[in-house]
Design a protein around this motif. Structure first.
Motif, PDB file in Angstrom:
ATOM      1  N   GLU A 229       7.088   8.440   2.777  1.00 48.96           N
ATOM      2  CA  GLU A 229       5.627   8.309   2.721  1.00 48.96           C
ATOM      3  C   GLU A 229       4.946   9.127   3.818  1.00 48.96           C
ATOM      4  O   GLU A 229       3.818   9.551   3.674  1.00 48.96           O
ATOM      5  CB  GLU A 229       5.204   6.833   2.807  1.00 48.96           C
ATOM      6  CG  GLU A 229       5.625   5.985   1.608  1.00 48.96           C
ATOM      7  CD  GLU A 229       4.764   6.218   0.363  1.00 48.96           C
ATOM      8  OE1 GLU A 229       4.859   7.319  -0.227  1.00 48.96           O
ATOM      9  OE2 GLU A 229       4.017   5.300  -0.016  1.00 48.96           O
ATOM     10  N   HIS A 230       5.638   9.347   4.917  1.00 44.05           N
ATOM     11  CA  HIS A 230       5.056  10.121   6.020  1.00 44.05           C
ATOM     12  C   HIS A 230       5.273  11.619   5.875  1.00 44.05           C
ATOM     13  O   HIS A 230       4.754  12.399   6.653  1.00 44.05           O
ATOM     14  CB  HIS A 230       5.693   9.687   7.359  1.00 44.05           C
ATOM     15  CG  HIS A 230       5.097   8.445   7.922  1.00 44.05           C
ATOM     16  ND1 HIS A 230       5.760   7.636   8.810  1.00 44.05           N
ATOM     17  CD2 HIS A 230       3.901   7.857   7.709  1.00 44.05           C
ATOM     18  CE1 HIS A 230       4.991   6.607   9.130  1.00 44.05           C
ATOM     19  NE2 HIS A 230       3.862   6.715   8.466  1.00 44.05           N
TER      20      HIS A 230
ATOM     21  N   LEU B 174       4.899   2.131   8.282  1.00 42.21           N
ATOM     22  CA  LEU B 174       3.830   2.972   7.731  1.00 42.21           C
ATOM     23  C   LEU B 174       2.703   3.150   8.735  1.00 42.21           C
ATOM     24  O   LEU B 174       2.042   4.178   8.755  1.00 42.21           O
ATOM     25  CB  LEU B 174       3.282   2.357   6.430  1.00 42.21           C
ATOM     26  CG  LEU B 174       4.234   2.372   5.237  1.00 42.21           C
ATOM     27  CD1 LEU B 174       3.577   1.742   4.017  1.00 42.21           C
ATOM     28  CD2 LEU B 174       4.704   3.792   4.915  1.00 42.21           C
TER      29      LEU B 174
ATOM     30  N   GLY C  92       9.483   4.629   4.460  1.00 41.60           N
ATOM     31  CA  GLY C  92       8.664   5.102   5.580  1.00 41.60           C
ATOM     32  C   GLY C  92       8.791   6.605   5.777  1.00 41.60           C
ATOM     33  O   GLY C  92       7.790   7.315   5.878  1.00 41.60           O
TER      34      GLY C  92
ATOM     35  N   ILE D 223       8.272  -2.508   6.502  1.00 41.11           N
ATOM     36  CA  ILE D 223       7.529  -1.366   5.945  1.00 41.11           C
ATOM     37  C   ILE D 223       6.098  -1.267   6.501  1.00 41.11           C
ATOM     38  O   ILE D 223       5.697  -0.171   6.911  1.00 41.11           O
ATOM     39  CB  ILE D 223       7.591  -1.363   4.394  1.00 41.11           C
ATOM     40  CG1 ILE D 223       9.036  -1.036   3.959  1.00 41.11           C
ATOM     41  CG2 ILE D 223       6.626  -0.344   3.803  1.00 41.11           C
ATOM     42  CD1 ILE D 223       9.285  -1.167   2.462  1.00 41.11           C
TER      43      ILE D 223
ATOM     44  N   GLU E 221       0.808  -1.222   0.000  1.00 38.11           N
ATOM     45  CA  GLU E 221       0.000   0.000   0.000  1.00 38.11           C
ATOM     46  C   GLU E 221       0.837   1.267   0.000  1.00 38.11           C
ATOM     47  O   GLU E 221       0.687   2.144   0.851  1.00 38.11           O
ATOM     48  CB  GLU E 221      -0.961  -0.002   1.192  1.00 38.11           C
ATOM     49  CG  GLU E 221      -1.930  -1.174   1.097  1.00 38.11           C
ATOM     50  CD  GLU E 221      -2.928  -1.212   2.250  1.00 38.11           C
ATOM     51  OE1 GLU E 221      -3.253  -0.134   2.772  1.00 38.11           O
ATOM     52  OE2 GLU E 221      -3.353  -2.306   2.589  1.00 38.11           O
ATOM     53  N   LEU E 222       1.738   1.345  -0.958  1.00 37.14           N
ATOM     54  CA  LEU E 222       2.552   2.549  -1.109  1.00 37.14           C
ATOM     55  C   LEU E 222       1.850   3.523  -2.047  1.00 37.14           C
ATOM     56  O   LEU E 222       0.965   3.135  -2.809  1.00 37.14           O
ATOM     57  CB  LEU E 222       3.919   2.177  -1.676  1.00 37.14           C
ATOM     58  CG  LEU E 222       4.693   1.125  -0.876  1.00 37.14           C
ATOM     59  CD1 LEU E 222       6.017   0.801  -1.549  1.00 37.14           C
ATOM     60  CD2 LEU E 222       4.923   1.589   0.554  1.00 37.14           C
ATOM     61  N   SER E 223       2.259   4.781  -2.002  1.00 35.08           N
ATOM     62  CA  SER E 223       1.682   5.782  -2.896  1.00 35.08           C
ATOM     63  C   SER E 223       2.061   5.461  -4.341  1.00 35.08           C
ATOM     64  O   SER E 223       3.070   4.786  -4.591  1.00 35.08           O
ATOM     65  CB  SER E 223       2.214   7.167  -2.516  1.00 35.08           C
ATOM     66  OG  SER E 223       3.612   7.190  -2.714  1.00 35.08           O
TER      67      SER E 223
END
Ligand code: ADP
Ligand code: MG
Length: 457
Positions: free
Chosen positions: A62-63, A37, A59, A33, A8-10
């Motif tokens: 994505e944050h 996340l 991580g 990961i 579930e990454l961007s």
């Protein structure tokens, strides 16, 4: 093994990973990961080259809130080289996110330009503990909005004497944060670090594909008085970089150390009769790999924080099974192959019989005649120890020593091993072949603007 899509990454991150040619997550990425996340603290242990950088890098990115112009992530690394590598990897991972600013803050380079860059703002900072500490002290680095702290190669940072600096830095961070700890090994000191700074961490340990920790254990029957010959033969046969030989008495430690040294083996005795200063020096030199063989009594070996030894020898069998197991447990840790050898005279046979009775299988006995026929072939220890006559009380820090040794066309960062700081002196392990060069550099250079007496131990 899942795909990056399942993590579930961007879409931006997925396309970057595709551009980088990362087809699927490595095992440590697949396990670390998702909790990263989810905002959890994570402690990840995996060997070198297993993809730990991208595990925390993904991580961090994505944050990240790019519109919030404050340092949101801090990565502490043991050396400038590693910090540069991490920053480079983060920039690659950030390539499809516009305007991410990543700064490196390491010693050995002028601080002025770093202050300039910091004044323009940064989202992520990668640095070595000493220089990060300097910027915090000057107020040029503000970490009030930090969301994630990464301790990369935490074991190496502790080995290099950065514990005090890390405590100082972490003490200034917001309590509400995510703390990610990465390490290749799992010594007691890392467990303590985690307990102190992490909250309910998810433990991600990637088992090596090699079989479980394995100890090859062997017994040799010898005659009284053959201990030194048997030990020299064993060291010549296996040529371990590091070995503890357990002795029963202080005299036995001293005698064997003396004989081994005469025969060209680099050995030291560790027992209860040493004063604190000598004891520290012995422990330091053994732990930093500048002494190959340690002759130790059980009591003296208790405080030894050594990750794993390729060879443990019982010069005599331990008096009870528990002590034997404890000694032998010092080899074969962290997925490495270990070897334990016990010498036993006929009069000591009952101790080994008791051990055999406590076990399921038979003990493996080696051919003593063949062993004793091995000619002496000592191994040179990989490192040598430099002793600098300046320590904590002189405000000397690991980064200062690293800077003096590796700055401007000096030694490569990996030539420097463990750094042990004491109040009035410190010990620096240097790869043997570069020890003379390091000595010259420190003799002719300055540390903290001062000249300190330096010698090779
Ligand atoms: P570690 O920090 O665990 O020692 P690194 O993070 O430096 O390892 O990664 C080692 C190498 O593996 C790097 O060159 C990196 O680009 C590459 N790598 C990392 N993740 C992947 C992946 N999922 N697929 C392919 N290569 C990867
Ligand atoms: Mg790494």
């Amino acid at each position: 093994m899942p795909s990056f899509h399942q993590l579930e990454l961007s879409t931006a991150m997925l396309s970057t990973l595709e551009q980088l040619g990362y087809q699927r997550p490595t095992p440590v990425q697949a396990s670390a990961i998702p909790p990263i996340l989810a905002g959890r603290d994570v402690i990840a242990m995996a060997k070198t080259g297993s993809g730990k950088t991208a595990a925390f890098g993904i991580g961090l990115l994505e944050h990240l809130n790019v519109r919030h112009f404050a340092v949101q992530g801090l990565v502490l690394c043991p050396t400038r080289e590693l910090a540069d590598q991490v920053a480079k990897a983060l920039r690659e991972l950030a390539r499809s996110i516009a305007n991410v600013k990543i700064l490196t803050l390491c010693g050995g380079v002028a601080i002025g330009p770093q202050i300039g860059s910091l004044s323009h703002g940064a989202h992520l900072v990668v640095g070595t503990p000493g220089r990060v500490q300097d910027h915090l002290r000057k107020g040029t680095l503000v970490l009030d909005h930090l969301k994630t702290l990464v301790l990369d190669e935490a074991d190496r940072m502790l080995d290099m004497g950065f514990r005090d600096a890390m405590d100082d830095i972490i003490g200034q961070l917001p309590g509400q944060r995510q703390t990610l700890l990465f390490s290749a090994t799992w010594p007691e000191s890392i467990r303590t670090l985690s307990e102190q700074y992490q909250r309910d961490p998810v433990d991600v340990r990637v088992a090596d594909s090699e079989p479980a920790p394995d100890i090859d254990e062997q017994f040799y029957e010898i005659q009284p008085g053959q201990q030194a010959d048997a030990l020299a033969a064993l060291l010549s046969l296996h040529r371990p970089g590091s070995c503890i030989a357990f002795c029963t008495t202080r005299q036995q430690c001293d005698e064997l150390a003396e004989i081994l040294n005469e025969r060209g083996f680099n050995a030291l005795a560790l027992h209860g009769d040493l004063d604190q200063k000598d004891r520290d020096a012995v422990l330091v030199r053994f732990a930093n790999q500048s002494v190959a063989v340690l002759l130790a009594t059980d009591v003296a070996a208790r405080g030894l924080d050594i990750k794993s030894l390729p060879l443990v020898v019982n010069v005599e069998p331990a008096r009870d099974t528990e002590v034997h197991t404890h000694r032998v447990g010092r080899t074969g840790r962290a997925g490495e192959q270990g070897r334990a050898v016990t010498f036993c005279t006929p009069a000591q046979a009952h101790r080994v019989n008791r051990l055999e009775a406590a076990r399921d299988g038979d003990l493996a006995w080696g051919d003593t005649g063949a062993l004793l026929a091995t000619p002496d072939r000592p191994v040179a220890p990989p490192m040598r120890t430099l002793c600098v006559a300046g320590g904590r009380k002189d405000k000397v820090r690991p980064g200062d020593l690293m800077g003096a040794l590796t700055g401007e066309a000096g030694l490569p960062g990996d030539a420097v091993g463990k750094i042990d700081l004491f109040d009035f002196q410190c010990f620096v392990a240097i790869r043997s072949e570069l020890a003379q060069k390091a000595l010259k550099r420190l003799e002719n250079g300055r540390i903290k603007g001062r000249r300190f007496r330096v010698r090779l131990v």
